[in-house]
Design an enzyme around this catalytic site. Structure first.
Site, PDB file in Angstrom:
ATOM      1  N   ASN A 133       0.811  -1.223   0.000  1.00 54.93           N
ATOM      2  CA  ASN A 133       0.000   0.000   0.000  1.00 54.93           C
ATOM      3  C   ASN A 133       0.844   1.273   0.000  1.00 54.93           C
ATOM      4  O   ASN A 133       0.355   2.332  -0.399  1.00 54.93           O
ATOM      5  CB  ASN A 133      -1.008  -0.021   1.157  1.00 54.93           C
ATOM      6  CG  ASN A 133      -2.156  -0.983   0.859  1.00 54.93           C
ATOM      7  OD1 ASN A 133      -2.339  -1.410  -0.279  1.00 54.93           O
ATOM      8  ND2 ASN A 133      -2.912  -1.337   1.887  1.00 54.93           N
ATOM      9  N   ARG A 176      -7.267  -0.291  -7.316  1.00 56.34           N
ATOM     10  CA  ARG A 176      -7.854   0.895  -6.716  1.00 56.34           C
ATOM     11  C   ARG A 176      -6.867   2.070  -6.769  1.00 56.34           C
ATOM     12  O   ARG A 176      -7.235   3.207  -7.030  1.00 56.34           O
ATOM     13  CB  ARG A 176      -8.188   0.530  -5.266  1.00 56.34           C
ATOM     14  CG  ARG A 176      -8.658   1.650  -4.431  1.00 56.34           C
ATOM     15  CD  ARG A 176     -10.078   1.455  -4.024  1.00 56.34           C
ATOM     16  NE  ARG A 176     -10.526   2.524  -3.180  1.00 56.34           N
ATOM     17  CZ  ARG A 176     -11.582   3.260  -3.439  1.00 56.34           C
ATOM     18  NH1 ARG A 176     -12.302   3.042  -4.513  1.00 56.34           N
ATOM     19  NH2 ARG A 176     -11.936   4.211  -2.616  1.00 56.34           N
ATOM     20  N   ARG A 218     -16.951   1.941  -2.341  1.00 54.97           N
ATOM     21  CA  ARG A 218     -15.683   2.610  -1.981  1.00 54.97           C
ATOM     22  C   ARG A 218     -15.636   3.956  -2.702  1.00 54.97           C
ATOM     23  O   ARG A 218     -14.947   4.120  -3.702  1.00 54.97           O
ATOM     24  CB  ARG A 218     -14.479   1.735  -2.363  1.00 54.97           C
ATOM     25  CG  ARG A 218     -14.432   0.437  -1.603  1.00 54.97           C
ATOM     26  CD  ARG A 218     -13.259  -0.428  -2.015  1.00 54.97           C
ATOM     27  NE  ARG A 218     -12.001   0.004  -1.432  1.00 54.97           N
ATOM     28  CZ  ARG A 218     -10.829  -0.587  -1.685  1.00 54.97           C
ATOM     29  NH1 ARG A 218     -10.763  -1.606  -2.513  1.00 54.97           N
ATOM     30  NH2 ARG A 218      -9.726  -0.146  -1.121  1.00 54.97           N
ATOM     31  N   PRO A 219     -16.382   4.943  -2.184  1.00 50.90           N
ATOM     32  CA  PRO A 219     -16.448   6.238  -2.858  1.00 50.90           C
ATOM     33  C   PRO A 219     -15.121   6.990  -2.793  1.00 50.90           C
ATOM     34  O   PRO A 219     -14.263   6.675  -1.958  1.00 50.90           O
ATOM     35  CB  PRO A 219     -17.523   6.992  -2.068  1.00 50.90           C
ATOM     36  CG  PRO A 219     -17.548   6.352  -0.726  1.00 50.90           C
ATOM     37  CD  PRO A 219     -17.135   4.925  -0.920  1.00 50.90           C
ATOM     38  N   ILE A 220     -14.960   7.986  -3.684  1.00 51.34           N
ATOM     39  CA  ILE A 220     -13.747   8.830  -3.621  1.00 51.34           C
ATOM     40  C   ILE A 220     -14.134  10.302  -3.487  1.00 51.34           C
ATOM     41  O   ILE A 220     -13.399  11.193  -3.900  1.00 51.34           O
ATOM     42  CB  ILE A 220     -12.807   8.608  -4.835  1.00 51.34           C
ATOM     43  CG1 ILE A 220     -13.519   8.929  -6.162  1.00 51.34           C
ATOM     44  CG2 ILE A 220     -12.237   7.211  -4.851  1.00 51.34           C
ATOM     45  CD1 ILE A 220     -12.525   9.115  -7.312  1.00 51.34           C
ATOM     46  N   ASP A 221     -15.327  10.538  -2.904  1.00 49.78           N
ATOM     47  CA  ASP A 221     -15.800  11.920  -2.769  1.00 49.78           C
ATOM     48  C   ASP A 221     -14.822  12.812  -2.004  1.00 49.78           C
ATOM     49  O   ASP A 221     -14.649  13.988  -2.336  1.00 49.78           O
ATOM     50  CB  ASP A 221     -17.180  11.933  -2.084  1.00 49.78           C
ATOM     51  CG  ASP A 221     -17.169  11.201  -0.759  1.00 49.78           C
ATOM     52  OD1 ASP A 221     -16.715  10.028  -0.736  1.00 49.78           O
ATOM     53  OD2 ASP A 221     -17.579  11.786   0.253  1.00 49.78           O
ATOM     54  N   ASP A 270      -7.470  -4.756   7.101  1.00 48.17           N
ATOM     55  CA  ASP A 270      -6.841  -5.725   6.190  1.00 48.17           C
ATOM     56  C   ASP A 270      -6.435  -7.014   6.899  1.00 48.17           C
ATOM     57  O   ASP A 270      -6.183  -8.031   6.244  1.00 48.17           O
ATOM     58  CB  ASP A 270      -5.596  -5.112   5.532  1.00 48.17           C
ATOM     59  CG  ASP A 270      -5.934  -3.904   4.684  1.00 48.17           C
ATOM     60  OD1 ASP A 270      -7.097  -3.775   4.275  1.00 48.17           O
ATOM     61  OD2 ASP A 270      -5.030  -3.080   4.443  1.00 48.17           O
ATOM     62  N   ILE A 317     -14.652  -0.090   9.051  1.00 45.05           N
ATOM     63  CA  ILE A 317     -14.113   0.615   7.869  1.00 45.05           C
ATOM     64  C   ILE A 317     -14.881   0.204   6.611  1.00 45.05           C
ATOM     65  O   ILE A 317     -15.344   1.054   5.860  1.00 45.05           O
ATOM     66  CB  ILE A 317     -12.599   0.323   7.675  1.00 45.05           C
ATOM     67  CG1 ILE A 317     -11.821   0.490   8.985  1.00 45.05           C
ATOM     68  CG2 ILE A 317     -12.019   1.177   6.545  1.00 45.05           C
ATOM     69  CD1 ILE A 317     -11.667   1.887   9.504  1.00 45.05           C
ATOM     70  N   ARG A 377      -2.209 -10.007  -6.515  1.00 45.21           N
ATOM     71  CA  ARG A 377      -2.186  -8.541  -6.564  1.00 45.21           C
ATOM     72  C   ARG A 377      -1.386  -7.967  -5.409  1.00 45.21           C
ATOM     73  O   ARG A 377      -0.812  -6.886  -5.530  1.00 45.21           O
ATOM     74  CB  ARG A 377      -3.622  -7.982  -6.471  1.00 45.21           C
ATOM     75  CG  ARG A 377      -4.405  -8.103  -7.744  1.00 45.21           C
ATOM     76  CD  ARG A 377      -5.662  -7.286  -7.663  1.00 45.21           C
ATOM     77  NE  ARG A 377      -5.406  -6.129  -6.824  1.00 45.21           N
ATOM     78  CZ  ARG A 377      -6.230  -5.664  -5.896  1.00 45.21           C
ATOM     79  NH1 ARG A 377      -7.383  -6.226  -5.698  1.00 45.21           N
ATOM     80  NH2 ARG A 377      -5.907  -4.615  -5.194  1.00 45.21           N
TER      81      ARG A 377
HETATM   82  N1  EPU Z   1     -14.194   6.763   2.096  1.00 47.03           N
HETATM   83  C1  EPU Z   1     -15.202   7.593   1.696  1.00 47.03           C
HETATM   84  N2  EPU Z   1     -14.923   8.571   0.788  1.00 47.03           N
HETATM   85  C2  EPU Z   1     -13.693   8.720   0.266  1.00 47.03           C
HETATM   86  C3  EPU Z   1     -12.649   7.868   0.670  1.00 47.03           C
HETATM   87  C4  EPU Z   1     -12.939   6.881   1.598  1.00 47.03           C
HETATM   88  O1  EPU Z   1     -16.327   7.476   2.150  1.00 47.03           O
HETATM   89  O2  EPU Z   1     -13.509   9.628  -0.556  1.00 47.03           O
HETATM   90  C5  EPU Z   1     -14.472   5.707   3.089  1.00 47.03           C
HETATM   91  C6  EPU Z   1     -14.288   4.304   2.495  1.00 47.03           C
HETATM   92  O3  EPU Z   1     -15.421   3.856   1.819  1.00 47.03           O
HETATM   93  C7  EPU Z   1     -13.986   3.497   3.747  1.00 47.03           C
HETATM   94  C8  EPU Z   1     -13.198   4.478   4.619  1.00 47.03           C
HETATM   95  O4  EPU Z   1     -13.495   5.768   4.111  1.00 47.03           O
HETATM   96  O5  EPU Z   1     -15.167   3.152   4.398  1.00 47.03           O
HETATM   97  C9  EPU Z   1     -11.696   4.293   4.620  1.00 47.03           C
HETATM   98  O6  EPU Z   1     -11.215   4.255   3.292  1.00 47.03           O
HETATM   99  P1  EPU Z   1      -9.747   4.693   2.886  1.00 47.03           P
HETATM  100  O7  EPU Z   1      -9.831   5.781   1.889  1.00 47.03           O
HETATM  101  O8  EPU Z   1      -8.927   4.914   4.114  1.00 47.03           O
HETATM  102  O9  EPU Z   1      -9.226   3.384   2.161  1.00 47.03           O
HETATM  103  P2  EPU Z   1      -8.438   3.288   0.799  1.00 47.03           P
HETATM  104  O10 EPU Z   1      -7.428   4.360   0.717  1.00 47.03           O
HETATM  105  O11 EPU Z   1      -9.373   3.091  -0.318  1.00 47.03           O
HETATM  106  C10 EPU Z   1      -6.513   1.850   1.803  1.00 47.03           C
HETATM  107  C11 EPU Z   1      -5.875   0.548   1.455  1.00 47.03           C
HETATM  108  C12 EPU Z   1      -6.816  -0.583   1.821  1.00 47.03           C
HETATM  109  C13 EPU Z   1      -7.141  -0.511   3.303  1.00 47.03           C
HETATM  110  C14 EPU Z   1      -7.713   0.868   3.637  1.00 47.03           C
HETATM  111  C15 EPU Z   1      -7.966   1.071   5.115  1.00 47.03           C
HETATM  112  C16 EPU Z   1      -4.537   1.114  -0.455  1.00 47.03           C
HETATM  113  C17 EPU Z   1      -4.328   1.019  -1.913  1.00 47.03           C
HETATM  114  N3  EPU Z   1      -5.601   0.512   0.028  1.00 47.03           N
HETATM  115  O12 EPU Z   1      -7.681   1.910   1.017  1.00 47.03           O
HETATM  116  O13 EPU Z   1      -6.107  -1.786   1.557  1.00 47.03           O
HETATM  117  O14 EPU Z   1      -8.074  -1.505   3.631  1.00 47.03           O
HETATM  118  O15 EPU Z   1      -6.794   1.889   3.199  1.00 47.03           O
HETATM  119  O16 EPU Z   1      -6.788   0.953   5.824  1.00 47.03           O
HETATM  120  O17 EPU Z   1      -3.737   1.700   0.255  1.00 47.03           O
HETATM  121  C18 EPU Z   1      -5.865  -4.044   1.041  1.00 47.03           C
HETATM  122  O18 EPU Z   1      -4.641  -3.857   1.112  1.00 47.03           O
HETATM  123  O19 EPU Z   1      -6.392  -5.192   0.966  1.00 47.03           O
HETATM  124  C19 EPU Z   1      -6.735  -2.885   1.063  1.00 47.03           C
HETATM  125  C20 EPU Z   1      -8.005  -2.942   0.686  1.00 47.03           C
END
Ligand code: EPU
Length: 421
Positions: free
Chosen positions: A24, A95, A124-127, A307, A329, A399
């Site tokens: 990550n 992602r 998994r939104p990116i808002d 994770d 989460i 992956r």
């Molecule tokens: N969220 C929102 N809006 C956003 C971004 C996130 O609502 O714009 C929510 C997500 O839906 C979730 C929470 O916030 O409920 C946390 O999401 P976060 O953005 O922290 O997760 P991520 O960046 O998408 C990374 C890791 C994940 C890991 C999570 C939590 C990477 C590429 N992925 O995801 O890793 O589970 O942080 O620690 O770094 C994995 O390695 O298997 C994996 C899924």
């Protein structure tokens, strides 16, 4: 043809295993490297996983030179890069391709990219990423799967994240390194991978302070240059091997770890009565202890990592009593549970929680890795199971885990790949 892992269970694991560089962190460091305006970025300990292959394809789409040198370091040279639309299929395979949003927006003030993919863990939104870009002055357009994010100039602002998101924190940090003035991210995520990305960007000439705390300050600069960076060890791979050692190990040492990154897991394993010795950069585990049930609640770092919830569930099937896992989460991250039940586990899922009644003997059947950590959970279960387990959809495992079969076989496991109809 589908590729499967076959694992003959009940072989005891012994010896030492070295943890690779953090997946990550890597998947953010690679896009961050393109922010260099002068000279290549050299990254050491890049794991050999398919997510890195996809990011490499995307670098090439951007006309960036990328290769491995004789020492195995990844060299990324963006000297001749061109800012083109990222619509290659590779974008949808992981992602983390969304990190090109922040990096390209930061460098060119303009990015066109398809929607990213990755493991399905529920919505998994990116808002928050997009709101952050907008706060810096960007406009976000979205049309039929393609994002266009652009600005005349980016100007630093104070951004409060409603959720401490790892992805949003890193993406905004990358967009802000070239913004005018000061950007402050409040309620930033504190994961070690964020510190690693900030450390590399600072080596390149960025001015980022506070990474690892809830407030990160980024003072914009004019130009970043290449650097040499060694990735932190993968705390999730480390945790996975520690869990596997507790499940099937006799005397196993997991090397190249930062124990502080694993405190929440290690304290849970102690509570479960796992016999462990924590050293400066390794953990030695003696398997075979009678395990006790525990309750887990996933949290952002330094809380219990989501994770690791899935791999740990495999071990909890062998603990005496009722364990509960509460997922805060990703509410739907329980696809591994029906698969573990097929192997003999007694798990009831009631989203966002699961209860695991143990101990139950496990046996080898056909199961599917629905996502990366589900795959790790099934491998851990298969190591303990009677007979041969067949795991489908191992692309998910590849992956994120480097040479998992090779590493486990070196420890005494019996695991191989096959192609089946
Ligand atoms: N969220 C929102 N809006 C956003 C971004 C996130 O609502 O714009 C929510 C997500 O839906 C979730 C929470 O916030 O409920 C946390 O999401 P976060 O953005 O922290 O997760 P991520 O960046 O998408 C990374 C890791 C994940 C890991 C999570 C939590 C990477 C590429 N992925 O995801 O890793 O589970 O942080 O620690 O770094 C994995 O390695 O298997 C994996 C899924």
């Amino acid at each position: 043809m589908r590729r499967v892992f076959k694992i003959e269970g009940k072989h005891k694991l012994n010896g030492r295993v070295r943890v690779s560089g953090s997946k990550n962190a890597t998947v953010a460091l690679i896009p961050a490297a393109i922010l260099s305006k002068e000279g290549p970025v050299t990254i050491c300990d890049v794991p050999n996983i398919s997510d890195v292959d996809c990011l490499t394809i995307l670098l090439k789409e951007l006309n960036i030179e990328v290769f491995q040198n004789a020492q195995g370091h990844l060299i990324i040279d963006p000297t001749n890069m061109k800012n083109t639309i990222l619509e290659h299929n590779a974008v949808t395979k992981l992602r983390a391709s969304y990190y090109f949003m922040g990096a390209l927006l930061g460098k060119y003030k303009d990015v066109k990219i398809r929607m990213s993919g990755g493991c399905y863990l529920g919505p998994r939104p990116i808002d928050l990423h997009l709101k952050g870009f907008e706060a810096l002055g960007a406009t976000v357009d979205y049309d039929r799967g393609l994002y266009h994010i652009y600005a005349d100039e980016l100007i630093g602002d104070r951004i409060y994240l409603d959720i401490a998101s790892v992805g949003a924190t890193i993406n905004i940090m990358m967009a802000a390194v070239y913004a005018k003035g000061r950007t402050i991210i409040d309620n930033a995520a504190k994961e070690p991978e964020i510190i690693d990305v900030a450390t590399m960007l600072n080596k390149m000439g960025a001015r980022i302070r506070g990474a690892g705390t809830a407030t990160i300050t980024i003072d914009g600069v004019e130009s970043l240059t290449g650097c040499f960076h060694e990735i932190i060890p993968d705390r999730i791979e480390a945790g996975t091997f520690i869990i596997m050692a507790a499940a099937a190990g006799e005397d196993m040492v997991v090397e190249n770890i930062i124990p502080q990154h694993l405190e929440s897991l290690l304290s849970k394993l102690k509570e479960m009565n796992v016999d462990m010795e924590v050293n400066i950069d390794n953990v030695r585990i003696h398997g075979g202890n009678k395990l006790k049930a525990v309750d887990i609640q996933t949290q952002t770092y330094p809380g219990f990592a989501t994770d690791l919830q899935q791999p740990l569930t495999a071990l909890l099937t062998q603990a005496e009593g009722i364990s509960t896992v509460r997922e805060t989460i990703y509410a739907e991250r329980f696809k591994h549970c029906p698969e573990l039940n097929r192997m003999g586990a007694n798990i009831i899922v009631n989203i966002p929680s699961s209860t695991i009644a143990g101990p139950t003997p496990l046996y080898g059947v056909e199961v599917t890795a629905t996502d990366l950590r589900c795959g790790a959970s099934l491998v851990a279960a298969a190591l303990m199971a009677d007979g041969v387990t067949t795991i489908y959809d191992i692309e998910h495992i590849e992956r994120g885990y480097e040479n998992l079969d090779g590493k486990l076989n070196a420890l005494g496991a019996k695991m191989w790949k096959e192609e089946v109809e």
